[in-house]
Design a protein around this motif. Structure first.
Motif, PDB file in Angstrom:
ATOM      1  N   VAL B 339       0.832  -1.205   0.000  1.00 20.03           N
ATOM      2  CA  VAL B 339       0.000   0.000   0.000  1.00 20.03           C
ATOM      3  C   VAL B 339       0.866   1.255   0.000  1.00 20.03           C
ATOM      4  O   VAL B 339       0.620   2.200  -0.754  1.00 20.03           O
ATOM      5  CB  VAL B 339      -0.935  -0.015   1.230  1.00 20.03           C
ATOM      6  CG1 VAL B 339      -1.691   1.292   1.353  1.00 20.03           C
ATOM      7  CG2 VAL B 339      -1.914  -1.180   1.133  1.00 20.03           C
ATOM      8  N   LYS B 340       1.912   1.236   0.801  1.00 23.31           N
ATOM      9  CA  LYS B 340       2.798   2.397   0.887  1.00 23.31           C
ATOM     10  C   LYS B 340       3.439   2.691  -0.473  1.00 23.31           C
ATOM     11  O   LYS B 340       3.462   3.845  -0.919  1.00 23.31           O
ATOM     12  CB  LYS B 340       3.883   2.138   1.935  1.00 23.31           C
ATOM     13  CG  LYS B 340       4.858   3.271   2.088  1.00 23.31           C
ATOM     14  CD  LYS B 340       5.902   2.978   3.155  1.00 23.31           C
ATOM     15  CE  LYS B 340       6.892   4.154   3.217  1.00 23.31           C
ATOM     16  NZ  LYS B 340       7.883   4.004   4.272  1.00 23.31           N
ATOM     17  N   LYS B 343       0.926   4.198  -2.728  1.00 20.51           N
ATOM     18  CA  LYS B 343       0.606   5.573  -2.335  1.00 20.51           C
ATOM     19  C   LYS B 343       1.677   6.536  -2.814  1.00 20.51           C
ATOM     20  O   LYS B 343       1.375   7.611  -3.313  1.00 20.51           O
ATOM     21  CB  LYS B 343       0.498   5.662  -0.799  1.00 20.51           C
ATOM     22  CG  LYS B 343      -0.836   5.229  -0.262  1.00 20.51           C
ATOM     23  CD  LYS B 343      -1.035   5.670   1.168  1.00 20.51           C
ATOM     24  CE  LYS B 343      -0.032   5.072   2.117  1.00 20.51           C
ATOM     25  NZ  LYS B 343      -0.383   5.239   3.533  1.00 20.51           N
ATOM     26  N   ILE B 344       2.935   6.134  -2.641  1.00 22.91           N
ATOM     27  CA  ILE B 344       4.032   6.999  -3.077  1.00 22.91           C
ATOM     28  C   ILE B 344       3.927   7.261  -4.579  1.00 22.91           C
ATOM     29  O   ILE B 344       4.213   8.350  -5.047  1.00 22.91           O
ATOM     30  CB  ILE B 344       5.393   6.381  -2.687  1.00 22.91           C
ATOM     31  CG1 ILE B 344       5.546   6.456  -1.166  1.00 22.91           C
ATOM     32  CG2 ILE B 344       6.551   7.086  -3.386  1.00 22.91           C
ATOM     33  CD1 ILE B 344       6.737   5.748  -0.600  1.00 22.91           C
ATOM     34  N   ARG B 346       1.177   7.514  -6.084  1.00 23.66           N
ATOM     35  CA  ARG B 346      -0.112   8.171  -6.269  1.00 23.66           C
ATOM     36  C   ARG B 346      -1.111   7.329  -7.065  1.00 23.66           C
ATOM     37  O   ARG B 346      -1.805   7.827  -7.954  1.00 23.66           O
ATOM     38  CB  ARG B 346       0.057   9.519  -6.971  1.00 23.66           C
ATOM     39  CG  ARG B 346       0.783  10.545  -6.139  1.00 23.66           C
ATOM     40  CD  ARG B 346       0.889  11.841  -6.885  1.00 23.66           C
ATOM     41  NE  ARG B 346       1.495  12.875  -6.052  1.00 23.66           N
ATOM     42  CZ  ARG B 346       0.828  13.577  -5.151  1.00 23.66           C
ATOM     43  NH1 ARG B 346      -0.447  13.367  -4.955  1.00 23.66           N
ATOM     44  NH2 ARG B 346       1.453  14.491  -4.438  1.00 23.66           N
TER      45      ARG B 346
END
Lengths: 206, 388
Positions: B339-340, B343-344, B346
């Motif tokens: 997930v991280k 997210k990074i 986008r």
């Protein structure tokens, strides 16, 4: 198609939505059922996602097609690089986190601007309950009892402003709300006494 | 058998395993290790109908011990339906009235797809350990051939749990224009030392069985059944949680009032594990177990792409990442790494850790929260297949 309507959202969320520019990037911390983000995505073509701790709220967000991450704000925003959002929003949530100062610092690191709404513990009804009855206040905005409240860091508008001043945080916009419409002018005249909710837009001071 | 379930109007009913062959000589498939493999046969099943726009297809990718038989029954006499029957059918999260669902047995498998037990056309004998070591990437590459063959230009979703989740991630990365959404459940971008260790103990149990014959048991008409039973017993423990084992078995004794003071199975949990092992060998092949666990161990997106952030740089789909609270084999922390990285980059990602007591196996069990979330996530993808 989704039949979820975005017209009827909490009045403070409506006001926050008004502060967000079209096509901006938004991180909504403690996004609840995703009403605000849903509105922003639908009406302002905003790109962003929510962070929420309750799994039941996560399901509601997914149901609205609002991107949401299951996480605990108290664990910080380490996953996000500096300045990764135009806005970081925290509505009615600052008072429930373990360390509001750390959360605010993180928000200001991750977002260019931060929008925060908080219940005002200096509201006259709250003051009078404590003063006249000698009991911990219970109001519509703060409906919990002293023993079951998640609100562990309540502040007044004055407290928050002072905090910003001490930490070199610039308040670029403020909106004061009173549930009782007739007292709207009073809320603006003497907010620390007559507003039960405040919305601040802040950014790092230079 | 529960007749009611079988006749349930929501069941997909009787289904048939289908086959697709490709990579005939000289067009063998080039594998990640550089070797060539062909011809390859893929066993698969489909449910529902592909619509005229060919944009309602969902690929389900199975886990280590799974197969292409996701839902329904192969015959009237089947005791059990497919492994995710409660998910696939009319009105279910993978709604066969709306979607076209595909599941294929992985490359290296033993349920109809080419694997170590298949006949090597060059020798006329089973491949055994001459079968090349395949990777998750190779499995997905083979699936891609099937998807092309079925006339699907873009999958509406690729979804799987555990090793199935690894394949789903691989789809998003390797074929970004071919998937509109990916749902990795109880999975990881790379196994940790603990996971590799469990797999290695399983493999050692098979090696240690005298009937394994250095992998050539098919030529000797024998079966390293005991080794595979032990491997499965160990693995099965890792799929449960301490709480669920305690609740299910406690210290209850099996068919006796007091200890036997011998080495038969005293405790219920012992006989349960033996039963699990025994039923596993009825349907699974020892060499396939070696190959698939190796593929799982090798899977490492961080290593393959420099970093996990880099791995997801060009993905072009929506993600719904799901983990379970009690899963200690494929942990929430591992899902959060995925997930991280998304997210990074986008990317459109949602993540939920669903409360469940049943450990890693949670994704195979009925869970209203999971079912509801998948249903609504998929319906949003379906409503907007073009716009992301």
């Amino acid at each position: 198609m989704s039949s979820i309507k975005s017209e009827h959202i909490r009045p403070d969320l409506e006001l926050i939505a008004g502060l967000v520019k079209d096509k901006s990037t938004v991180l909504d911390l403690g996004c609840g059922e995703g009403e605000l983000l849903h509105k922003l995505i639908q009406e302002k073509d905003v790109q962003g996602h929510g962070v929420e701790f309750s799994d039941k709220y996560i399901y509601s967000c997914v149901n609205k097609d609002v991107p949401v991450i299951h996480a605990d704000l108290n664990e910080g925003l380490d996953d996000y690089p500096d300045n990764s959002f135009d806005y970081v929003i925290l509505s009615r949530t600052l008072q429930v986190v373990k360390r509001p100062d750390i959360v605010l610092k993180e928000m200001l690191r991750v977002g260019e601007k931060c929008i925060i709404s908080l219940p005002n513990f200096g509201f006259w009804k709250i003051r009078s309950q404590l003063l006249l009855k000698g009991k911990m206040p219970v109001t519509k905005t703060l409906p919990y009892h002293w023993y079951d409240t998640p609100n562990i860091h309540l502040s007044t508008i004055k407290d928050f402003k002072q905090f910003c001043q001490n930490k070199n945080i610039k308040i670029i916009n403020q909106i004061y709300i009173n549930n009782d419409r007739s007292n709207k002018w009073l809320a603006n005249l003497l907010p620390n006494c007559f507003a039960n909710l405040a919305i601040f837009t802040i950014q790092n001071g230079t | 058998m529960n007749k009611e379930t079988k006749n349930n109007s929501n069941s997909v009913g009787l289904v048939e395993r289908q086959y697709f062959s490709f990579a005939e000589s000289p067009n063998e498939m080039v594998l990640e290790n550089g070797e060539r493999l062909g011809p390859i046969t893929i066993a698969y099943e489909t449910y529902g109908k592909l619509n005229t726009n060919a944009d309602n297809a969902i690929l389900i990718t199975h886990a280590l011990s799974g197969d292409a038989h996701v839902a329904g029954y192969h015959s009237e006499n089947d005791d059990k339906p497919g492994w995710w029957d409660f998910m696939v059918g009319s009105g279910k999260p993978f709604d066969t009235d709306k979607y076209f669902i595909i599941c294929s047995n992985v490359l290296g498998g033993c349920m109809g797809t080419t694997g170590p037990g298949s006949i090597n056309p060059k020798s006329g004998e089973p491949y055994n350990l001459n079968f090349p070591v395949v990777t998750i990437g190779d499995m997905v590459k083979a699936q891609k051939q099937l998807i092309d063959h079925l006339g699907v230009k873009r999958l509406m979703s690729a979804i799987g749990g555990s090793m199935g989740g690894m394949q789903a991630l691989e789809w998003a990365i390797e074929y970004p224009e071919m998937v509109a959404s990916v749902i990795p459940i109880a999975t990881t971008s790379r196994l940790g030392a603990q996971g590799i260790a469990f797999n290695e103990v399983g493999r050692q149990a098979i090696f240690a069985d005298a009937n394994w014959k250095k992998g050539n048991y098919l030529n000797h008409d024998c079966n390293p059944a005991h080794g595979l039973v032990v491997a499965r017993m160990l693995a099965h423990i890792t799929y449960l949680s301490e709480e669920s084992m305690h609740k299910k078995f406690g210290r209850r004794l099996r068919d006796r009032e007091r200890y036997g003071y011998d080495f038969s199975s005293d405790f219920e949990v012992e006989s349960y594990l033996r039963y699990q092992g025994e039923s596993f060998i009825q349907r699974f092949d020892a060499n396939t177990y070696l190959y698939i666990t190796k593929a799982i161990d090798y899977f490492d997106l961080n290593r393959d792409y420099g970093s996990l952030e880099n791995a997801f740089k060009n993905v072009n789909c929506k993600f719904l990442v799901i983990s379970f609270t009690s899963d200690w084999l494929f942990t929430t922390a591992q899902s959060k790494e995925i997930v991280k990285a998304l997210k990074i980059n986008r990317k459109h990602v949602s993540f939920c850790e669903i409360p469940s007591k049943y450990g890693h196996d949670s994704f195979l069990l009925r869970n209203e929260d999971m079912e509801q979330m998948l249903e609504s996530f998929l319906s949003h993808v379906y409503d907007k297949p073009k716009k992301l």
